[in-house]
Design a protein around this motif. Sequence first.
Motif, PDB file in Angstrom:
ATOM      1  N   ARG A 175       0.754  -1.190   0.012  1.00 35.75           N
ATOM      2  CA  ARG A 175       0.086   0.094  -0.107  1.00 35.75           C
ATOM      3  C   ARG A 175       0.811   1.335  -0.020  1.00 35.75           C
ATOM      4  NH1 ARG A 175      -5.561  -0.162   1.754  1.00 35.75           N
ATOM      5  NH2 ARG A 175      -5.058  -2.158   2.759  1.00 35.75           N
ATOM      6  N   TYR A 176       1.931   1.045   0.735  1.00 36.66           N
ATOM      7  CA  TYR A 176       2.853   2.371   1.131  1.00 36.66           C
ATOM      8  C   TYR A 176       3.465   2.504  -0.516  1.00 36.66           C
ATOM      9  CZ  TYR A 176       6.958   5.159   2.513  1.00 36.66           C
ATOM     10  OH  TYR A 176       7.803   5.892   2.816  1.00 36.66           O
ATOM     11  N   LYS A 177       4.178   1.479  -0.951  1.00 36.73           N
ATOM     12  CA  LYS A 177       5.050   1.488  -2.175  1.00 36.73           C
ATOM     13  C   LYS A 177       4.088   2.066  -3.215  1.00 36.73           C
ATOM     14  CE  LYS A 177       8.663  -0.914  -4.717  1.00 36.73           C
ATOM     15  NZ  LYS A 177       9.375  -2.296  -4.791  1.00 36.73           N
ATOM     16  N   ASN A 178       2.799   2.067  -3.331  1.00 35.35           N
ATOM     17  CA  ASN A 178       1.781   2.351  -4.578  1.00 35.35           C
ATOM     18  C   ASN A 178       1.569   3.719  -4.127  1.00 35.35           C
ATOM     19  OD1 ASN A 178       2.115   0.020  -5.890  1.00 35.35           O
ATOM     20  ND2 ASN A 178       0.355  -1.072  -4.721  1.00 35.35           N
ATOM     21  N   SER A 179       1.681   4.279  -2.979  1.00 34.58           N
ATOM     22  CA  SER A 179       1.379   5.832  -2.802  1.00 34.58           C
ATOM     23  C   SER A 179       2.178   6.698  -3.329  1.00 34.58           C
ATOM     24  CB  SER A 179       1.339   5.907  -1.156  1.00 34.58           C
ATOM     25  OG  SER A 179       2.691   5.927  -0.778  1.00 34.58           O
ATOM     26  N   TRP A 180       1.728   8.053  -3.484  1.00 35.18           N
ATOM     27  CA  TRP A 180       2.358   9.030  -4.063  1.00 35.18           C
ATOM     28  C   TRP A 180       3.652   9.437  -2.982  1.00 35.18           C
ATOM     29  CZ3 TRP A 180       2.714  12.853  -0.127  1.00 35.18           C
ATOM     30  CH2 TRP A 180       1.523  13.004   0.522  1.00 35.18           C
ATOM     31  N   ALA A 181       3.460   9.119  -1.681  1.00 36.11           N
ATOM     32  CA  ALA A 181       4.531   9.455  -0.668  1.00 36.11           C
ATOM     33  C   ALA A 181       5.727   8.557  -0.958  1.00 36.11           C
ATOM     34  CB  ALA A 181       4.150   9.148   0.704  1.00 36.11           C
ATOM     35  N   TRP A 182       5.661   7.342  -1.307  1.00 33.24           N
ATOM     36  CA  TRP A 182       6.697   6.411  -1.673  1.00 33.24           C
ATOM     37  C   TRP A 182       7.344   7.097  -3.105  1.00 33.24           C
ATOM     38  CZ3 TRP A 182       8.589   3.358  -5.436  1.00 33.24           C
ATOM     39  CH2 TRP A 182       9.637   2.688  -5.284  1.00 33.24           C
ATOM     40  N   LYS A 183       6.493   7.347  -4.166  1.00 30.81           N
ATOM     41  CA  LYS A 183       7.157   7.715  -5.243  1.00 30.81           C
ATOM     42  C   LYS A 183       7.778   8.977  -4.969  1.00 30.81           C
ATOM     43  CE  LYS A 183       3.261   5.119  -7.607  1.00 30.81           C
ATOM     44  NZ  LYS A 183       1.975   5.193  -8.261  1.00 30.81           N
ATOM     45  N   GLU A 184       7.236   9.941  -4.384  1.00 29.75           N
ATOM     46  CA  GLU A 184       7.913  10.950  -4.057  1.00 29.75           C
ATOM     47  C   GLU A 184       9.373  10.988  -3.487  1.00 29.75           C
ATOM     48  OE1 GLU A 184       7.552  14.620  -0.901  1.00 29.75           O
ATOM     49  OE2 GLU A 184       5.700  14.255  -2.375  1.00 29.75           O
ATOM     50  N   LEU A 185       9.445  10.104  -2.697  1.00 28.59           N
ATOM     51  CA  LEU A 185      10.727   9.834  -2.008  1.00 28.59           C
ATOM     52  C   LEU A 185      11.679   8.978  -2.967  1.00 28.59           C
ATOM     53  CD1 LEU A 185       9.371   8.752   1.661  1.00 28.59           C
ATOM     54  CD2 LEU A 185      10.780  10.603   1.031  1.00 28.59           C
ATOM     55  N   HIS A 186      10.989   8.223  -3.642  1.00 33.47           N
ATOM     56  CA  HIS A 186      11.826   7.506  -4.678  1.00 33.47           C
ATOM     57  C   HIS A 186      12.431   8.372  -5.848  1.00 33.47           C
ATOM     58  CE1 HIS A 186      12.757   4.759  -8.237  1.00 33.47           C
ATOM     59  NE2 HIS A 186      13.195   3.893  -7.309  1.00 33.47           N
ATOM     60  N   MET A 187      11.798   9.167  -6.099  1.00 35.97           N
ATOM     61  CA  MET A 187      12.315  10.200  -7.027  1.00 35.97           C
ATOM     62  C   MET A 187      13.524  11.088  -6.619  1.00 35.97           C
ATOM     63  SD  MET A 187      10.114  13.151  -9.257  1.00 35.97           S
ATOM     64  CE  MET A 187      10.449  14.452  -8.170  1.00 35.97           C
ATOM     65  N   GLN A 188      13.407  11.284  -5.446  1.00 35.70           N
ATOM     66  CA  GLN A 188      14.336  12.062  -4.762  1.00 35.70           C
ATOM     67  C   GLN A 188      15.523  11.327  -4.010  1.00 35.70           C
ATOM     68  OE1 GLN A 188      11.352  14.815  -3.136  1.00 35.70           O
ATOM     69  NE2 GLN A 188      10.512  14.989  -5.166  1.00 35.70           N
TER      70      GLN A 188
END
Length: 545
Positions: free
Chosen positions: A369-382
């Motif tokens: 659930r976390y990995k599919n969220s915008w929060a994880w995607k934001e942290l992954h991008m940066q």
Amino acid sequence: MERESMEYDVVIVGAGPAGLAAACKLRQINEDISVCVVEKGSEVGAHILSGAVFEPTALNELFPDWKERGAPLETAVKGDDIYVLRGPEKAIKVPGMLVPSTMHNEGNYIISLGNLCRWLAEQAEALGVEIFPGFAAAEVLYNEDGSVKGIATGDMGVGANREHKDSYMPGMELHAKYTLFAEGCRGHLGKQLIAKFSLDAGRDPQHYGIGIKEIWKVDSAKHQQGLVIHTAGWPLNESGSAGGGFLYHLEDDQVVVGLITDLAYSNPHVSPFDEFQRYKHHPVIKQYLEGGQRVAYGARAITKGGLQSQPKMTFPGGLLIGDDAGTLNFAKIKGNHTAMKSGMLAAESVAEALAAERAGDELTDYSERYKNSWAWKELHMQRNFGPAQHKWGNILGSAYAFVDINLFKGKLPWTLSDSKADHAQLKPAADCKKINYPKPDGKLSFDKLSSVFISNTNHEEDQPCHLTLKDSDIPLNHNLPIYDEPAQRYCPAGVYEVIEEAGNKRFQINAQNCVHCKTCDIKDPTQNIVWIAPEDGGGPNYPNM
């Protein structure tokens, strides 16, 4: 006296943005879920300290009508200025086109996070959440199968000699089907859970900074409500340190000013507090503060390792959320929105498990659930921002970030590693340049004790010291000869001193001064200092940090 116990569906440790968002979301999903939040501060918000430029993404999801509900988001960002300070007098303003996109703040707000948490607590209580401020979670409780059973609050009325006083009361046990740990950076129970369940296996060590902040009332002619200023360079670069400063213009002729010092510094003579006092004398900052009045002071460590340092967040019977799990986005210098989102996702996983009449198992669906969220995607991008800063410094690291984030949107096919823990970075004092910090002038710069005074910090004096030493000989026999005992300088509250009397030295801990920043627990070179919860309600009492 035996402990009494209370049963809940969910117990949440910490009334910060992650914990309160989780509490609200749980009751929004199902008003029959019983939820309890314990908070070690004397009131909700008393221990909350953040910059803070707030991105309302998660709040928009949690309470789309937050404006109508009166959320304390009053100052929209109206301008972003970024400077590279080139010594104590000069500065270069960075053109907007060269600034990493993460540092643009259109649509964000300058807020007091403490006041936002007070408002979130009101929303939670209106939804039926029970909140107990002034009760520190002192111990994790376990079931016979090893799963987390809940927490116990600290005993009250225990003397410094560890004997029970007449006022003694044992702590309360709070049992839950699931327990969420939202203690913020370097949570002392979160730290224990990470070790017990090996949640950091295969991860980079966590990395930290120490943020020191003041609130000033300034001349209305100098005030520009909505202006955000960030800086890099001086004074930290003079000591080979990294980090950056900020000055934000709030409403009511108030500004907040602060400096974040990366705790990966190697020179044990560095004093983050004194670096901050120097910082305020730079013309870029001084122009706003001169003639003003300092009204509040505080300090708090931040968790900034990013995804590479983020521990596994699930374990039988509970979750780590928010900065207990390291959800801050260091590239944005923001973590409140991601902390809230992690709590909201936790609520969804817990509510689903309770609906299925499960209890105490590991919420493995949360990871997906976390990995599919915008929060994880934001942290992954940066994800590479922090390691780049450590490898190449603020200027070259920011240049890398511009290419990585602005041009490639974080899609470069590699992930940088940062495998050396902050406490292991210190070099022997004899190998480093000693720093002679100027004396405070009482107008822009101040000493530690007068600063702690306006943090409204207080602890019951007759209680066991909450700053514990694994080995009492290490400060004088190891840290002093090798590192000139750096606790004297990295603590922003004057807690640690080496006292010389009649030719003999002793290590003194002024625990009454502690503002609960956790820097000592992080930076001690032998990891000898262990921060534990003091008697309930102790610590700073920040009005609106």
